[in-house]
Design a protein around this motif. Sequence first.
Motif, short mmCIF file in Angstrom:
data_model
loop_
_atom_site.label_atom_id
_atom_site.label_comp_id
_atom_site.label_asym_id
_atom_site.label_seq_id
_atom_site.Cartn_x
_atom_site.Cartn_y
_atom_site.Cartn_z
N CYS A 1 73.20 13.88 68.13
CA CYS A 1 73.40 12.83 67.77
C CYS A 1 72.38 11.99 67.09
CB CYS A 1 73.99 11.87 68.80
SG CYS A 1 75.90 12.54 69.42
N GLN A 2 72.60 11.29 65.97
CA GLN A 2 71.50 10.41 65.32
C GLN A 2 71.50 8.99 66.02
OE1 GLN A 2 73.38 12.33 63.01
NE2 GLN A 2 71.66 13.92 63.23
N GLU A 3 72.71 8.52 66.75
CA GLU A 3 72.82 7.41 67.53
C GLU A 3 73.85 7.42 68.54
OE1 GLU A 3 74.10 3.93 65.01
OE2 GLU A 3 72.88 4.66 63.23
N ILE A 4 73.32 6.58 69.53
CA ILE A 4 74.35 6.55 70.69
C ILE A 4 74.78 4.97 70.72
CG2 ILE A 4 74.63 6.66 73.28
CD1 ILE A 4 72.43 8.59 73.01
N TRP A 5 76.37 5.08 70.76
CA TRP A 5 76.87 3.58 70.79
C TRP A 5 77.69 3.62 72.36
CZ3 TRP A 5 80.22 3.54 66.00
CH2 TRP A 5 79.23 3.74 64.76
N HIS A 6 77.06 2.38 73.18
CA HIS A 6 77.82 2.12 74.35
C HIS A 6 78.69 0.97 74.29
CE1 HIS A 6 78.27 1.68 78.83
NE2 HIS A 6 77.31 2.57 79.06
#
Length: 166
Positions: free
Chosen positions: A25-30
């Motif tokens: 992944c290029q980004e992680i969203w929490h």
Amino acid sequence: MTKIGLIADTHGWLDEKVFGHFRTCQEIWHAGDFGNIGIAQELADQCKVPVRGVYGNIDGYDVRSVIPEELAFTCEGVKVFMKHIGGYPGRYAPGVKQKLVSEKARLFISGHSHILKVQFDKDLQCLHMNPGAAGKQGWHKVRTIIRFVIDGTNMKDCEVIELGKR
């Protein structure tokens, strides 16, 4: 093209399997209820990508002092709105539907319910995603996360990943 790892409701515990699933992944969203700020730091350090998120109802000052309650941003060509307690199409939390309209959001991310849900709101032309819960606390039986791609204005390749029993 941006590959995103979506996680919520870790409640202070992070399964190491997450790192392998999010390594591409290029980004992680929490989507909230980190449990402590160390969760955000560990995700960023282990996966070596930016982590965006919103605080949840169980998060204390350590999280709330650096993570917002709501987040509106654009990823590629998709306007995103994120809020921990947000509901879902047909049952939005107070004020959320108005926010989705005013932000012109095409993707709404929430957590809180511990119920994995991917649902399209035809009236708002907005996709809703709740990755369920990745932590051990709560009433959910299976811990889950989501991986998906935003390519221009297209949201695609949505994968639900089961991490195991709570």
